[in-house]
Design an enzyme around this catalytic site. Structure first.
Site, PDB file in Angstrom:
ATOM      1  N   TYR A 165       0.793  -1.228   0.000  1.00  0.00           N
ATOM      2  CA  TYR A 165       0.000   0.000   0.000  1.00  0.00           C
ATOM      3  C   TYR A 165       0.823   1.275   0.000  1.00  0.00           C
ATOM      4  CZ  TYR A 165      -3.536  -3.461   0.997  1.00  0.00           C
ATOM      5  OH  TYR A 165      -4.341  -4.555   0.912  1.00  0.00           O
TER       6      TYR A 165
ATOM      7  N   PRO B 276     -11.258  -0.439  -2.072  1.00  0.00           N
ATOM      8  CA  PRO B 276     -12.481  -1.139  -2.471  1.00  0.00           C
ATOM      9  C   PRO B 276     -13.739  -0.321  -2.147  1.00  0.00           C
ATOM     10  CG  PRO B 276     -11.073  -2.501  -1.065  1.00  0.00           C
ATOM     11  CD  PRO B 276     -10.619  -1.084  -0.933  1.00  0.00           C
TER      12      PRO B 276
ATOM     13  N   HIS C 251      -7.435   1.191   1.770  1.00  0.00           N
ATOM     14  CA  HIS C 251      -7.137  -0.194   2.091  1.00  0.00           C
ATOM     15  C   HIS C 251      -5.972  -0.412   3.067  1.00  0.00           C
ATOM     16  CE1 HIS C 251      -7.548  -4.389   1.582  1.00  0.00           C
ATOM     17  NE2 HIS C 251      -7.862  -4.421   0.319  1.00  0.00           N
TER      18      HIS C 251
ATOM     19  N   TYR D 120      -5.107 -14.674  -8.006  1.00  0.00           N
ATOM     20  CA  TYR D 120      -4.899 -14.247  -6.622  1.00  0.00           C
ATOM     21  C   TYR D 120      -6.255 -14.285  -5.926  1.00  0.00           C
ATOM     22  CZ  TYR D 120      -3.518 -10.877  -2.904  1.00  0.00           C
ATOM     23  OH  TYR D 120      -3.240 -10.258  -1.710  1.00  0.00           O
TER      24      TYR D 120
ATOM     25  N   SER E 177     -11.656 -11.985  -4.686  1.00  0.00           N
ATOM     26  CA  SER E 177     -11.874 -12.009  -3.251  1.00  0.00           C
ATOM     27  C   SER E 177     -13.326 -12.357  -2.972  1.00  0.00           C
ATOM     28  CB  SER E 177     -11.553 -10.642  -2.658  1.00  0.00           C
ATOM     29  OG  SER E 177     -11.707 -10.688  -1.268  1.00  0.00           O
TER      30      SER E 177
END
Length: 602
Positions: A84, A97, A320, A429, A530
């Site tokens: 980040y 997000p 995030h 991922y 995710s």
């Protein structure tokens, strides 16, 4: 009383450093479906060199184990920096997000104010559990999870730096903040949400204050100062230093950074068809819709921003760096439940002072920065392709009925959809929570495996349905097994990152294993995915991790699945709507396959 979640991480195990040879065995396995035989041979050679007894690998492993024994968590700080704070891409779209809540029925400012007031009251109710340290501890498979991230999401803010950002958490200070920021028509206000006796304002009191804010921010020709926070981080870092040279500006910026959270009262967006509605709202949560709409009605560095539109759209966007999705999803579920049961208490109305408006002195230089931020935001918002799929055929119920993990099942549908579109599989991922460990963040579940490749090839083949089901079952099993390893701290990605960062710290040259094409392929997830398992029928979304990839977030409800897919329009090869169609077809075909074979067995 529930065990409080604070200081719980004192009793949690430390994140382990996995065995070196185990990680590289699994690394090679993970690469097999992605590389040619020739490339695999080359990588096997490099791995062999790296693992020479008492060689570079062993040396780095020992350093990493030393680091692990000296820190509460060997990974957390490194992860926050590398994932980040070191990243120089804008936080909007590329990192933060968004969450879309079910559409509300109000269509006017009274409804908007009333909803926002209840929402604020709900967050303050949640905050009370954090302040009193009575937040119930979450468990996974009977094991307590680290609750630390819950204590990082309120009163915190990211601050841009010339080369690396920082996050400041004002909740830990001597004097905890008592105000939130409200932004309407690009104008920021400080709203004190506690009475002088320390009790939170009632919903009615908040509503009256919101009315005052609304009425004193009607002029719409104001400079959208907040849009500066959507810039590339180096650009914003420079503009930030420029902005806070002025004393008034500096005080205003500090008031935003210190606030508990931000509420963005958005202007209504252009009308559109019901089926495009959710995709448009998801984009609005991620970037505000561009400078003509609500992109200037944000402070993207703020950890939590709740968005309430005049047209009934609502949701949030979060920065995030301090936290992953689960605490945010928990908060969303909490708010929805709170607002559903909330009785409005009529309290004696003591007139409250007008919430002060934050002043900004716009110098010609700052104006120039705002203009360039507007242009860049418009390019960015046009480039993001968002497609929300409400898959209504079935939900968790179908894989469960066939004794398959819903998460693994959806991941195999993603693999199948991708394979059908591109005739190959790709580095995938999926985030796995490391919260079983003190201060744990995430590791990667590698959903693309030899087993998933065999399954998707068989689906495109004329193989017998029974064989296909058996391959699907094996692929799901492999995924469940990898997930189990990941949440127990035995996945490969963060270990490889640790070895690499350790090498940067102590070696003069980077080990060849990290310069290898194979490592670059592994680190380029064309599918970044995710699962956001909320009880609320919401949609979570995020941008792709790579320029030619997809971001896919899904919330499997009992009888339907919400899926948000993003891609970049600037990439010719990716297309969010096409991927959405492929995903629906994959889910339908997988269900038909299971039903056919179940019938045949009878």
């Amino acid at each position: 009383m529930a065990v409080s979640g604070f200081n719980m991480h004192d009793n949690l195990p430390k994140l382990p450093v996995p065995p070196l040879r185990q990680t590289f065995e699994r690394y090679l396995l993970m690469l097999e479906p992605l590389l040619s035989e020739e490339e695999m041979d080359h990588t096997r050679k490099l791995v062999k060199e790296f693992l020479i007894p008492e060689g570079v690998g062993d040396r780095l492993q020992r350093s990493l184990e030393r680091r692990a024994s000296n820190k509460e968590n060997w990974l957390t700080e490194w992860w926050m920096q590398s994932a980040y704070l070191d990243s120089r891409m804008p936080v909007a779209v590329y990192s933060s997000p968004g969450v879309v809540l079910p559409r509300m029925t109000f269509q006017d400012r009274q409804g908007q104010m009333r909803f926002a007031a209840k929402l604020i009251s709900g967050v303050l109710d949640f905050k009370q559990m954090i302040d009193n340290e009575t937040l119930p501890i979450e468990y996974l498979g009977g094991k307590p999870l680290c609750m630390d991230q819950y204590y990082q999401i309120l009163s915190s803010c990211r601050i841009p730096g010339p080369k690396r950002d920082t996050v400041v958490n004002h909740a830990i200070g001597k004097v905890a903040p008592t105000h939130i920021t409200v932004v309407h028509n690009f104008q920021f206000f400080v709203l004190d949400v506690y009475n002088s006796d320390g009790s939170p304002l009632t919903v009615d009191q908040i509503y009256m204050q919101m009315e005052k804010i609304w009425n004193s921010s009607l002029q719409s020709n104001k400079e959208p100062i907040g849009i500066l926070t959507s810039q590339h981080r180096n650009t914003w870092g420079k503009a930030y230093n420029n902005l806070i040279k002025d004393k008034t500006n500096k005080e205003s910026v500090r008031a935003i950074q210190k606030s508990i959270f931000t509420v963005c009262l958005d202007a209504p967006m252009p009308q559109m068809s019901e089926q495009r509605y959710q995709s448009r709202v998801a984009a609005q949560m991620l970037h505000g819709g561009g400078s003509r709409w609500n992109s200037g009605n944000r402070w993207f560095d703020k950890t939590l921003q709740f968005i309430v539109g005049e047209d009934g759209t609502c949701g949030l966007v979060y920065e995030h760096a301090p936290a992953e999705g689960p605490p945010i999803v928990f908060l969303v579920d909490y708010l929805v439940e709170y607002m559903g049961r909330m009785e409005v208490v009529r309290a004696p109305m003591i007139p409250l002072p007008m919430p002060p408006k934050l002043r900004f002195n716009i110098t010609p230089e700052v104006k120039k920065d705002i203009e360039s931020a507007k242009q860049n935001m418009n390019i960015m918002s046009h480039d993001l392709d968002v497609n929300v799929v409400n898959f209504a055929d079935y939900g968790r119920n179908v894989p469960k009925a066939h004794k398959m993990s819903p998460d693994a099942f959806i991941q195999m549908a993603l693999q199948l959809a991708y394979f059908r579109m591109y005739k190959m599989c790709c580095s995938t991922y999926e985030s796995a929570s490391l919260r079983m460990f003190a201060l744990g963040r995430t590791d990667t579940i590698r959903s693309c495996s030899n087993e998933s490749l065999k399954f998707v090839q068989a689906m495109e083949d004329l193989a017998k349905p029974v064989e296909k089901v058996s391959l699907l079952d094996k692929a799901c099993q492999a995924h469940v097994e990898y997930t189990r390893m990941a949440i127990h701290g035995q996945a490969i990605d963060r270990h490889l990152l640790g070895l690499k960062l350790q090498a940067i710290e102590e070696l003069t040259s980077m080990p060849e294993i990290f310069m290898d094409t194979a490592y670059a392929v592994a680190e380029h997830p064309n599918l970044s995915t995710s699962q956001a398992g909320a009880k609320t029928d919401c949609v979570m979304c995020f941008g792709p991790l790579v320029p030619d990839g997809y971001g896919v977030c899904y919330n499997p409800m009992a009888d339907h699945i919400n899926i948000a897919i993003t891609a970049f329009n600037s990439c010719e090869e990716t297309h969010a709507a096409n991927f959405g169609r492929a995903m629906k077809k994959a889910l339908r075909d997988m269900r038909s396959l299971l039903e056919e074979t179940a019938k045949a067995k009878q």
